[in-house]
Motif scaffolding. Sequence first.
Motif, mmCIF file in Angstrom:
data_model
loop_
_atom_site.group_PDB
_atom_site.id
_atom_site.type_symbol
_atom_site.label_atom_id
_atom_site.label_comp_id
_atom_site.label_asym_id
_atom_site.label_seq_id
_atom_site.Cartn_x
_atom_site.Cartn_y
_atom_site.Cartn_z
ATOM 1 N N ALA A 265 -2.011 -5.627 -28.741
ATOM 2 C CA ALA A 265 -1.552 -4.759 -27.647
ATOM 3 C C ALA A 265 -0.199 -5.176 -27.104
ATOM 4 C CB ALA A 265 -2.583 -4.758 -26.510
ATOM 5 N N MET A 266 0.189 -6.442 -27.317
ATOM 6 C CA MET A 266 1.469 -6.917 -26.798
ATOM 7 C C MET A 266 2.650 -6.188 -27.423
ATOM 8 S SD MET A 266 0.919 -9.066 -24.410
ATOM 9 C CE MET A 266 -0.487 -8.033 -24.007
ATOM 10 N N PHE A 267 2.475 -5.684 -28.646
ATOM 11 C CA PHE A 267 3.564 -4.921 -29.255
ATOM 12 C C PHE A 267 3.887 -3.698 -28.405
ATOM 13 C CE2 PHE A 267 1.858 -7.076 -33.098
ATOM 14 C CZ PHE A 267 3.019 -7.738 -33.484
ATOM 15 N N LEU A 268 2.863 -3.096 -27.851
ATOM 16 C CA LEU A 268 3.063 -1.943 -26.976
ATOM 17 C C LEU A 268 3.510 -2.368 -25.581
ATOM 18 C CD1 LEU A 268 2.765 1.055 -26.173
ATOM 19 C CD2 LEU A 268 0.320 0.586 -25.772
ATOM 20 N N MET A 269 2.794 -3.302 -24.992
ATOM 21 C CA MET A 269 3.051 -3.674 -23.598
ATOM 22 C C MET A 269 4.436 -4.287 -23.389
ATOM 23 S SD MET A 269 0.347 -2.509 -22.431
ATOM 24 C CE MET A 269 -1.335 -2.126 -22.919
ATOM 25 N N ARG A 270 4.947 -4.963 -24.412
ATOM 26 C CA ARG A 270 6.258 -5.625 -24.283
ATOM 27 C C ARG A 270 7.370 -4.878 -25.017
ATOM 28 N NH1 ARG A 270 4.206 -10.822 -22.848
ATOM 29 N NH2 ARG A 270 2.850 -10.261 -21.121
ATOM 30 N N HIS A 271 7.082 -3.669 -25.496
ATOM 31 C CA HIS A 271 8.121 -2.854 -26.166
ATOM 32 C C HIS A 271 8.736 -3.609 -27.355
ATOM 33 C CE1 HIS A 271 8.075 -0.757 -22.230
ATOM 34 N NE2 HIS A 271 8.168 -1.965 -21.716
ATOM 35 N N VAL A 272 7.903 -4.265 -28.133
ATOM 36 C CA VAL A 272 8.392 -5.146 -29.211
ATOM 37 C C VAL A 272 8.783 -4.329 -30.441
ATOM 38 C CG1 VAL A 272 7.756 -7.019 -30.786
ATOM 39 C CG2 VAL A 272 6.998 -7.070 -28.396
ATOM 40 N N THR A 273 9.898 -4.695 -31.049
ATOM 41 C CA THR A 273 10.294 -4.125 -32.337
ATOM 42 C C THR A 273 9.802 -5.047 -33.444
ATOM 43 O OG1 THR A 273 12.273 -3.070 -31.433
ATOM 44 C CG2 THR A 273 12.221 -3.452 -33.811
ATOM 45 N N LEU A 274 8.907 -4.550 -34.276
ATOM 46 C CA LEU A 274 8.363 -5.301 -35.406
ATOM 47 C C LEU A 274 8.794 -4.619 -36.692
ATOM 48 C CD1 LEU A 274 6.337 -7.245 -36.887
ATOM 49 C CD2 LEU A 274 4.568 -5.520 -36.442
ATOM 50 N N LYS A 275 9.373 -5.403 -37.611
ATOM 51 C CA LYS A 275 9.761 -4.821 -38.886
ATOM 52 C C LYS A 275 9.480 -5.816 -40.015
ATOM 53 C CE LYS A 275 13.497 -2.662 -41.517
ATOM 54 N NZ LYS A 275 14.926 -2.263 -41.553
ATOM 55 N N GLY A 276 8.641 -5.367 -40.952
ATOM 56 C CA GLY A 276 8.440 -6.148 -42.164
ATOM 57 C C GLY A 276 9.562 -5.855 -43.145
ATOM 58 N N TYR A 277 9.941 -6.858 -43.921
ATOM 59 C CA TYR A 277 11.039 -6.647 -44.868
ATOM 60 C C TYR A 277 10.896 -7.578 -46.060
ATOM 61 C CZ TYR A 277 13.329 -11.027 -43.525
ATOM 62 O OH TYR A 277 13.606 -12.356 -43.319
ATOM 63 N N ILE A 278 11.545 -7.215 -47.143
ATOM 64 C CA ILE A 278 11.664 -8.035 -48.343
ATOM 65 C C ILE A 278 13.155 -8.222 -48.593
ATOM 66 C CG2 ILE A 278 11.098 -8.240 -50.791
ATOM 67 C CD1 ILE A 278 8.630 -8.141 -48.981
ATOM 68 N N VAL A 279 13.550 -9.402 -49.017
ATOM 69 C CA VAL A 279 14.972 -9.705 -49.132
ATOM 70 C C VAL A 279 15.697 -8.724 -50.047
ATOM 71 C CG1 VAL A 279 14.678 -11.367 -51.023
ATOM 72 C CG2 VAL A 279 16.645 -11.562 -49.480
ATOM 73 N N THR A 280 14.995 -8.185 -51.045
ATOM 74 C CA THR A 280 15.647 -7.242 -51.961
ATOM 75 C C THR A 280 16.077 -5.955 -51.254
ATOM 76 O OG1 THR A 280 13.408 -6.565 -52.627
ATOM 77 C CG2 THR A 280 14.569 -8.103 -54.068
ATOM 78 N N ASP A 281 15.556 -5.722 -50.035
ATOM 79 C CA ASP A 281 16.028 -4.571 -49.253
ATOM 80 C C ASP A 281 17.533 -4.662 -48.997
ATOM 81 O OD1 ASP A 281 13.339 -3.936 -49.092
ATOM 82 O OD2 ASP A 281 13.120 -4.575 -46.995
ATOM 83 N N TYR A 282 18.058 -5.880 -49.053
ATOM 84 C CA TYR A 282 19.447 -6.122 -48.652
ATOM 85 C C TYR A 282 20.351 -6.483 -49.838
ATOM 86 C CZ TYR A 282 17.662 -6.124 -43.885
ATOM 87 O OH TYR A 282 17.070 -5.755 -42.702
ATOM 88 N N MET A 283 19.918 -6.187 -51.050
ATOM 89 C CA MET A 283 20.679 -6.589 -52.237
ATOM 90 C C MET A 283 22.143 -6.156 -52.166
ATOM 91 S SD MET A 283 18.917 -8.322 -54.591
ATOM 92 C CE MET A 283 19.535 -7.911 -56.218
ATOM 93 N N GLU A 284 22.378 -4.921 -51.722
ATOM 94 C CA GLU A 284 23.750 -4.406 -51.705
ATOM 95 C C GLU A 284 24.614 -5.136 -50.686
ATOM 96 O OE1 GLU A 284 23.709 -0.218 -51.169
ATOM 97 O OE2 GLU A 284 22.774 0.201 -53.124
ATOM 98 N N ARG A 285 23.990 -5.828 -49.736
ATOM 99 C CA ARG A 285 24.754 -6.527 -48.695
ATOM 100 C C ARG A 285 24.806 -8.036 -48.933
ATOM 101 N NH1 ARG A 285 22.392 -4.718 -43.044
ATOM 102 N NH2 ARG A 285 23.909 -6.297 -42.385
#
Length: 339
Positions: A265-285
């Motif tokens: 519930a803390m994700f909602l109550m604290r307005h938290v931004t959660l993002k899962g990622y894999i390093v290959t998402d950023y290959m071009e950068r």
Amino acid sequence: MSVTNKIWKLRKRPVGDVSEGDLEFVEEPVRALEDGEVRIRTVFLSLDPTNRIWMSDRDQYMPPVEIGDPMRGGGIAIVEESRFDGLAPGDVVNSGLGQWSLYMIKRGEEVNKLPDIPGVPLTAFMGPLGMTGMTAYFGLMDIGKPKKGETVVVSAAAGAVGSMVGQIAKIQGCRAVGIAGSDEKCRWLTETAGFDAAINYKKEDVAAGLDRHCPDGIDVNFENVGGEIMDTILPRLNDFARMPLCGLISSYNATEPVPGPYNFAMFLMRHVTLKGYIVTDYMERFPEGMQAMGQWLSEGKLRFETDVVEGLENAPASLERLFTGKNLGKLVVKVSEPE
């Protein structure tokens, strides 16, 4: 002249920890090269928590390793034979998405030649200048968006990624608090890597430690572990906190369904931004990340450790070091000499 390869192949999917018989060490002849290909010899093989995910048939971010196929992995290699114009014998390359083997045959465009930087060891290209460095850089900078004066908490902080995250946070003017599994690791984090504080979760009350070291709450939680530690962090997040989700290593060997966060519930109550990622998402950068990490490394702002295991035959047994917290820094297998 024929060349004999040594390869680890997946024979059955592990249940819980990786056990003897899950993989098989085999020898096979290496076929002749075709135009556009290179034969490379592995020098350092990367061991990562994701290796365990690839062995399973769970839903994941890429297809699992199939039964009977070589175990997937990456590392640093030397070109031994080339039929590709851009590479010559003796060139040092990043093997890309390869396998647990002494030799590999790859298309020339699939591997990247590494620069020879005076004073920078090859192992740096598996740490701050490699995939782990890019994982730390983009996860923190792109998702965590650290601001000067904020508090950044890192779980598995003495690992290859976590140790880089805390140091990048310090470079950005943040307070860095690490969670690790031994007094030795905690000392390294504070005395060598420059973290402001470190909590030994095996000996200390993590909740009390976070309250003590994060009196103004937590603005960025760089999550590598999940489970109880993540649940302890969640109620201490500040409003509009950011949470890069890099890994959930505490659950990779689980044999039963893993419960979700009790403090979800803390994700909602604290307005938290959660993002899962894999390093290959950023290959071009990657050039952006390499430039930043390379500059900080040359300026002496980044310290890194490499935990080296000798011998390809020891790769499967060494994976447990990641899940029991025995490694400090980047865990690699030295497969052959860098010559």
